[in-house]
Design a protein around this motif. Sequence first.
Motif, PDB file in Angstrom:
ATOM      1  N   MET A   1       6.175  46.403 -18.757  1.00 17.89           N
ATOM      2  CA  MET A   1       5.468  45.370 -19.470  1.00 17.89           C
ATOM      3  C   MET A   1       6.407  44.228 -19.850  1.00 17.89           C
ATOM      4  SD  MET A   1       2.447  44.928 -20.204  1.00 17.89           S
ATOM      5  CE  MET A   1       1.444  43.841 -21.087  1.00 17.89           C
ATOM      6  N   PHE A   2       7.637  44.563 -20.203  1.00 19.18           N
ATOM      7  CA  PHE A   2       8.594  43.532 -20.566  1.00 19.18           C
ATOM      8  C   PHE A   2       8.866  42.606 -19.388  1.00 19.18           C
ATOM      9  CE2 PHE A   2      12.956  41.951 -21.090  1.00 19.18           C
ATOM     10  CZ  PHE A   2      12.794  41.266 -22.281  1.00 19.18           C
ATOM     11  N   THR A   3       8.943  43.171 -18.183  1.00 19.25           N
ATOM     12  CA  THR A   3       9.185  42.353 -16.992  1.00 19.25           C
ATOM     13  C   THR A   3       8.034  41.391 -16.763  1.00 19.25           C
ATOM     14  OG1 THR A   3      10.450  44.158 -16.021  1.00 19.25           O
ATOM     15  CG2 THR A   3       9.689  42.437 -14.530  1.00 19.25           C
ATOM     16  N   ALA A   4       6.816  41.849 -16.951  1.00 22.85           N
ATOM     17  CA  ALA A   4       5.647  40.974 -16.798  1.00 22.85           C
ATOM     18  C   ALA A   4       5.698  39.843 -17.824  1.00 22.85           C
ATOM     19  CB  ALA A   4       4.368  41.773 -16.950  1.00 22.85           C
ATOM     20  N   TYR A   5       6.097  40.149 -19.046  1.00 23.89           N
ATOM     21  CA  TYR A   5       6.232  39.122 -20.083  1.00 23.89           C
ATOM     22  C   TYR A   5       7.237  38.058 -19.669  1.00 23.89           C
ATOM     23  CZ  TYR A   5       8.389  36.955 -24.132  1.00 23.89           C
ATOM     24  OH  TYR A   5       8.955  36.057 -24.987  1.00 23.89           O
ATOM     25  N   ILE A   6       8.382  38.484 -19.173  1.00 22.36           N
ATOM     26  CA  ILE A   6       9.425  37.535 -18.766  1.00 22.36           C
ATOM     27  C   ILE A   6       8.935  36.662 -17.621  1.00 22.36           C
ATOM     28  CG2 ILE A   6      11.731  37.382 -17.723  1.00 22.36           C
ATOM     29  CD1 ILE A   6      11.791  38.027 -20.681  1.00 22.36           C
ATOM     30  N   VAL A   7       8.291  37.255 -16.627  1.00 20.55           N
ATOM     31  CA  VAL A   7       7.806  36.490 -15.481  1.00 20.55           C
ATOM     32  C   VAL A   7       6.771  35.462 -15.914  1.00 20.55           C
ATOM     33  CG1 VAL A   7       6.489  36.668 -13.328  1.00 20.55           C
ATOM     34  CG2 VAL A   7       8.345  38.279 -13.786  1.00 20.55           C
ATOM     35  N   VAL A   8       5.803  35.874 -16.724  1.00 22.59           N
ATOM     36  CA  VAL A   8       4.768  34.951 -17.186  1.00 22.59           C
ATOM     37  C   VAL A   8       5.372  33.869 -18.074  1.00 22.59           C
ATOM     38  CG1 VAL A   8       2.696  34.778 -18.623  1.00 22.59           C
ATOM     39  CG2 VAL A   8       2.901  36.606 -16.945  1.00 22.59           C
ATOM     40  N   ALA A   9       6.299  34.221 -18.932  1.00 26.36           N
ATOM     41  CA  ALA A   9       6.928  33.238 -19.818  1.00 26.36           C
ATOM     42  C   ALA A   9       7.728  32.220 -19.027  1.00 26.36           C
ATOM     43  CB  ALA A   9       7.818  33.938 -20.835  1.00 26.36           C
ATOM     44  N   ILE A  10       8.431  32.649 -17.987  1.00 25.17           N
ATOM     45  CA  ILE A  10       9.207  31.711 -17.168  1.00 25.17           C
ATOM     46  C   ILE A  10       8.284  30.745 -16.441  1.00 25.17           C
ATOM     47  CG2 ILE A  10      10.643  31.563 -15.085  1.00 25.17           C
ATOM     48  CD1 ILE A  10      12.130  34.046 -16.119  1.00 25.17           C
ATOM     49  N   PHE A  11       7.207  31.258 -15.844  1.00 26.83           N
ATOM     50  CA  PHE A  11       6.274  30.373 -15.147  1.00 26.83           C
ATOM     51  C   PHE A  11       5.590  29.404 -16.110  1.00 26.83           C
ATOM     52  CE2 PHE A  11       6.053  33.625 -11.619  1.00 26.83           C
ATOM     53  CZ  PHE A  11       6.664  32.805 -10.680  1.00 26.83           C
ATOM     54  N   THR A  12       5.235  29.884 -17.284  1.00 26.41           N
ATOM     55  CA  THR A  12       4.593  29.018 -18.268  1.00 26.41           C
ATOM     56  C   THR A  12       5.558  27.952 -18.778  1.00 26.41           C
ATOM     57  OG1 THR A  12       3.201  30.860 -18.930  1.00 26.41           O
ATOM     58  CG2 THR A  12       3.299  28.997 -20.432  1.00 26.41           C
ATOM     59  N   ALA A  13       6.789  28.333 -19.042  1.00 25.64           N
ATOM     60  CA  ALA A  13       7.793  27.360 -19.489  1.00 25.64           C
ATOM     61  C   ALA A  13       8.068  26.331 -18.404  1.00 25.64           C
ATOM     62  CB  ALA A  13       9.071  28.082 -19.891  1.00 25.64           C
ATOM     63  N   ALA A  14       8.116  26.771 -17.157  1.00 26.97           N
ATOM     64  CA  ALA A  14       8.340  25.833 -16.047  1.00 26.97           C
ATOM     65  C   ALA A  14       7.169  24.857 -15.917  1.00 26.97           C
ATOM     66  CB  ALA A  14       8.540  26.598 -14.749  1.00 26.97           C
ATOM     67  N   ALA A  15       5.948  25.352 -16.070  1.00 21.57           N
ATOM     68  CA  ALA A  15       4.778  24.481 -15.994  1.00 21.57           C
ATOM     69  C   ALA A  15       4.772  23.472 -17.147  1.00 21.57           C
ATOM     70  CB  ALA A  15       3.499  25.316 -16.014  1.00 21.57           C
ATOM     71  N   ASN A  16       5.118  23.919 -18.344  1.00 24.66           N
ATOM     72  CA  ASN A  16       5.194  23.003 -19.485  1.00 24.66           C
ATOM     73  C   ASN A  16       6.292  21.961 -19.287  1.00 24.66           C
ATOM     74  OD1 ASN A  16       3.094  24.158 -20.825  1.00 24.66           O
ATOM     75  ND2 ASN A  16       4.326  25.128 -22.408  1.00 24.66           N
ATOM     76  N   THR A  17       7.416  22.381 -18.748  1.00 24.73           N
ATOM     77  CA  THR A  17       8.511  21.438 -18.492  1.00 24.73           C
ATOM     78  C   THR A  17       8.073  20.380 -17.487  1.00 24.73           C
ATOM     79  OG1 THR A  17      10.136  23.162 -18.954  1.00 24.73           O
ATOM     80  CG2 THR A  17      10.894  21.243 -17.712  1.00 24.73           C
ATOM     81  N   TYR A  18       7.431  20.821 -16.405  1.00 16.45           N
ATOM     82  CA  TYR A  18       6.941  19.874 -15.399  1.00 16.45           C
ATOM     83  C   TYR A  18       5.931  18.907 -16.014  1.00 16.45           C
ATOM     84  CZ  TYR A  18       4.389  18.012 -11.436  1.00 16.45           C
ATOM     85  OH  TYR A  18       3.780  17.163 -10.555  1.00 16.45           O
ATOM     86  N   ALA A  19       4.997  19.421 -16.807  1.00 14.85           N
ATOM     87  CA  ALA A  19       3.981  18.572 -17.427  1.00 14.85           C
ATOM     88  C   ALA A  19       4.612  17.562 -18.382  1.00 14.85           C
ATOM     89  CB  ALA A  19       2.960  19.429 -18.160  1.00 14.85           C
ATOM     90  N   ALA A  20       5.632  17.974 -19.109  1.00 11.86           N
ATOM     91  CA  ALA A  20       6.316  17.055 -20.024  1.00 11.86           C
ATOM     92  C   ALA A  20       7.024  15.947 -19.255  1.00 11.86           C
ATOM     93  CB  ALA A  20       7.317  17.818 -20.887  1.00 11.86           C
ATOM     94  N   ILE A  21       7.698  16.305 -18.169  1.00 12.01           N
ATOM     95  CA  ILE A  21       8.396  15.300 -17.357  1.00 12.01           C
ATOM     96  C   ILE A  21       7.402  14.298 -16.783  1.00 12.01           C
ATOM     97  CG2 ILE A  21       9.695  14.987 -15.209  1.00 12.01           C
ATOM     98  CD1 ILE A  21      11.133  17.642 -15.914  1.00 12.01           C
ATOM     99  N   VAL A  22       6.266  14.790 -16.329  1.00 12.65           N
ATOM    100  CA  VAL A  22       5.240  13.895 -15.788  1.00 12.65           C
ATOM    101  C   VAL A  22       4.740  12.947 -16.880  1.00 12.65           C
ATOM    102  CG1 VAL A  22       2.885  13.826 -14.878  1.00 12.65           C
ATOM    103  CG2 VAL A  22       4.533  15.413 -13.912  1.00 12.65           C
ATOM    104  N   ASP A  23       4.536  13.454 -18.081  1.00  9.64           N
ATOM    105  CA  ASP A  23       4.093  12.579 -19.172  1.00  9.64           C
ATOM    106  C   ASP A  23       5.141  11.531 -19.507  1.00  9.64           C
ATOM    107  OD1 ASP A  23       1.678  13.836 -19.374  1.00  9.64           O
ATOM    108  OD2 ASP A  23       2.155  14.967 -21.192  1.00  9.64           O
ATOM    109  N   PHE A  24       6.406  11.889 -19.481  1.00 12.61           N
ATOM    110  CA  PHE A  24       7.461  10.922 -19.800  1.00 12.61           C
ATOM    111  C   PHE A  24       7.614   9.863 -18.705  1.00 12.61           C
ATOM    112  CE2 PHE A  24       9.539  14.490 -22.380  1.00 12.61           C
ATOM    113  CZ  PHE A  24       8.954  14.059 -23.548  1.00 12.61           C
ATOM    114  N   ARG A  25       7.392  10.235 -17.459  1.00  7.14           N
ATOM    115  CA  ARG A  25       7.553   9.291 -16.343  1.00  7.14           C
ATOM    116  C   ARG A  25       6.360   8.375 -16.164  1.00  7.14           C
ATOM    117  NH1 ARG A  25       9.544  11.766 -11.077  1.00  7.14           N
ATOM    118  NH2 ARG A  25       9.944   9.591 -10.689  1.00  7.14           N
TER     119      ARG A  25
END
Length: 65
Positions: free
Chosen positions: A1-25
């Motif tokens: 379960m911990f591995t699933a948490y890490i995988v989902v958290a990494i993908f979610t953080a990456a998506a948020n980072t991408y969305a933030a960069i798009v908003d700034f640009r």
Amino acid sequence: MFTAYIVVAIFTAAANTYAAIVDFRRPQWVVDNITKWGGSHSWLFPLGVLKAAGALGLFVGMAFP
């Protein structure tokens, strides 16, 4: 379960980072979309900050559980 948490958290953080960069640009398609839905261009920076803060919170949460 911990591995699933890490995988989902990494993908979610990456998506948020991408969305933030798009908003700034501010590409034209983002400006068109926010105008189409009745928003103001001045909302893009605060939205980008909130998305970046969410990504940072996910990364910090993984580092310090």
